[in-house]
Motif scaffolding. Structure first.
Motif, short mmCIF file in Angstrom:
data_model
loop_
_atom_site.label_atom_id
_atom_site.label_comp_id
_atom_site.label_asym_id
_atom_site.label_seq_id
_atom_site.Cartn_x
_atom_site.Cartn_y
_atom_site.Cartn_z
N CYS A 49 -141.54 41.69 38.04
CA CYS A 49 -141.75 42.52 39.22
C CYS A 49 -142.18 43.93 38.82
CB CYS A 49 -140.49 42.60 40.06
SG CYS A 49 -140.12 41.07 40.96
N ALA A 50 -141.59 44.45 37.75
CA ALA A 50 -141.96 45.79 37.28
C ALA A 50 -143.43 45.81 36.85
CB ALA A 50 -141.06 46.19 36.12
N ALA A 51 -143.86 44.76 36.14
CA ALA A 51 -145.25 44.69 35.70
C ALA A 51 -146.20 44.56 36.88
CB ALA A 51 -145.43 43.52 34.74
N VAL A 76 -138.56 46.13 30.08
CA VAL A 76 -137.33 45.54 30.60
C VAL A 76 -136.71 44.60 29.57
CG1 VAL A 76 -136.34 44.05 32.39
CG2 VAL A 76 -138.05 45.77 33.01
N VAL A 77 -137.53 43.75 28.98
CA VAL A 77 -137.05 42.81 27.95
C VAL A 77 -136.43 43.58 26.78
CG1 VAL A 77 -137.77 41.12 26.23
CG2 VAL A 77 -138.63 40.95 28.57
N ASP A 78 -137.14 44.60 26.30
CA ASP A 78 -136.64 45.38 25.17
C ASP A 78 -135.33 46.06 25.51
OD1 ASP A 78 -138.94 44.63 23.87
OD2 ASP A 78 -139.94 46.58 24.05
N ASN A 118 -149.10 46.95 34.90
CA ASN A 118 -149.10 47.10 33.45
C ASN A 118 -148.07 46.16 32.85
OD1 ASN A 118 -149.04 47.92 30.77
ND2 ASN A 118 -148.91 50.10 31.23
N SER A 119 -148.53 45.20 32.03
CA SER A 119 -147.61 44.23 31.43
C SER A 119 -146.61 44.88 30.49
CB SER A 119 -148.39 43.15 30.67
OG SER A 119 -149.11 43.72 29.58
N GLU A 120 -146.90 46.10 30.03
CA GLU A 120 -145.96 46.79 29.14
C GLU A 120 -144.63 47.04 29.84
OE1 GLU A 120 -145.82 47.68 25.88
OE2 GLU A 120 -147.56 46.35 25.75
N ASP A 121 -144.65 47.15 31.17
CA ASP A 121 -143.40 47.37 31.90
C ASP A 121 -142.51 46.14 31.85
OD1 ASP A 121 -143.83 50.02 32.50
OD2 ASP A 121 -144.84 49.60 34.39
N ARG A 126 -132.87 48.66 36.71
CA ARG A 126 -133.61 48.67 37.98
C ARG A 126 -133.71 50.08 38.53
NH1 ARG A 126 -131.32 50.68 42.90
NH2 ARG A 126 -129.15 50.04 43.03
N THR A 127 -132.69 50.91 38.30
CA THR A 127 -132.76 52.30 38.73
C THR A 127 -133.82 53.06 37.95
OG1 THR A 127 -130.42 52.31 39.35
CG2 THR A 127 -131.45 54.46 39.01
N GLY A 128 -133.87 52.81 36.64
CA GLY A 128 -134.87 53.46 35.81
C GLY A 128 -136.30 53.07 36.18
N LEU A 129 -136.45 51.89 36.74
CA LEU A 129 -137.77 51.43 37.17
C LEU A 129 -138.16 52.00 38.52
CD1 LEU A 129 -137.46 47.64 36.24
CD2 LEU A 129 -138.97 49.30 35.12
N GLY A 130 -137.19 52.63 39.19
CA GLY A 130 -137.46 53.15 40.53
C GLY A 130 -137.32 52.10 41.61
#
Length: 219
Positions: A113-115, A127-129, A120-123, A153-157
């Motif tokens: 969902c973040a990506a 999360v995985v890292d 951007n697939s780096e997102d 999830r908070t860090g992702l906004g």
């Protein structure tokens, strides 16, 4: 975050991910094992060279696997620097949830969902890292599941509502189940499992993987 809200968040996370986790539970009981499989697959997340590269390394892994976390910490930086950052190989990460599967599935879905949100697939890999770096808080019997997911999830906004929408997306869960089935069909029984051009490499050390990669690059 109060203890009550932590419990509520954990309970929602478990309920949200349980559909996808149920399939993984049939195949996995712990980290460790072996498997196979080759070629591109639907939903692959990758780094380095483009699809069709001379050498493709595939890792089947889980964000709740202690062995995966150790490999990520001790081996991945050297493999990444030597082969991925230089585009010598295509490195493919494939999801194979291990206990607690509900947490692993929720983490993988949140990463996707973040990506999708950022384009951007780096997102996804962030999360995985982050989850792999959160051990032992993500290992069975240890506290911290809800807190880790909440922090990420908070860090992702993402609001809590966005998080719940993400991990209860029926289409995304069905796609996760298909990826797990594909891993099972390839013979994967545990994590981390590594393949170099479709051949399982049992020695997942820097030396072991480098030897397998260099042999393929030399062909």
């Amino acid at each position: 975050m109060t203890s009550r809200s932590s419990f509520r968040f954990a309970a929602m996370s478990r309920r949200a991910a349980i559909t996808g986790a149920a399939l993984a539970a049939m195949a996995l009981s712990a980290c460790g094992g072996s498997g196979g499989g080759a070629g591109a697959a639907e939903g692959d997340m990758a780094k380095g060279a483009a699809e069709g590269a001379k050498v493709t390394v595939v890792e089947y892994a889980s964000v709740t696997c202690v062995g995966c976390a150790a490999w990520q910490r001790d081996v991945w930086p050297q493999i990444k620097s030597k082969y991925v950052d230089t585009n010598q190989i295509r490195f493919v990460f494939r999801e194979f949830p291990t206990p607690p599967q509900d947490v692993a599935v929720a983490g993988f879905l949140l990463g996707r969902c973040a990506a999708a949100k950022s384009g951007n697939s780096e997102d996804y890999f962030k999360v995985v890292d982050d989850m792999l770096a959160s051990h032992p808080g993500l290992t069975p019997g240890q506290p911290g599941f809800a807190e880790t997911l909440q922090r990420i999830r908070t860090g992702l906004g993402f609001s809590q509502e966005e998080y719940l929408t993400c991990v209860t997306d029926e289409a995304a869960i069905a796609q996760m189940e298909e990826r797990i089935r594909a891993g099972q069909a390839a013979g994967v029984t545990g994590t981390p499992t590594f393949m170099v051009n479709g051949t399982v490499v049992a020695d997942r050390s820097v030396e072991g993987l480098s030897a397998a990669i260099d042999a393929e690059l030399a062909k």
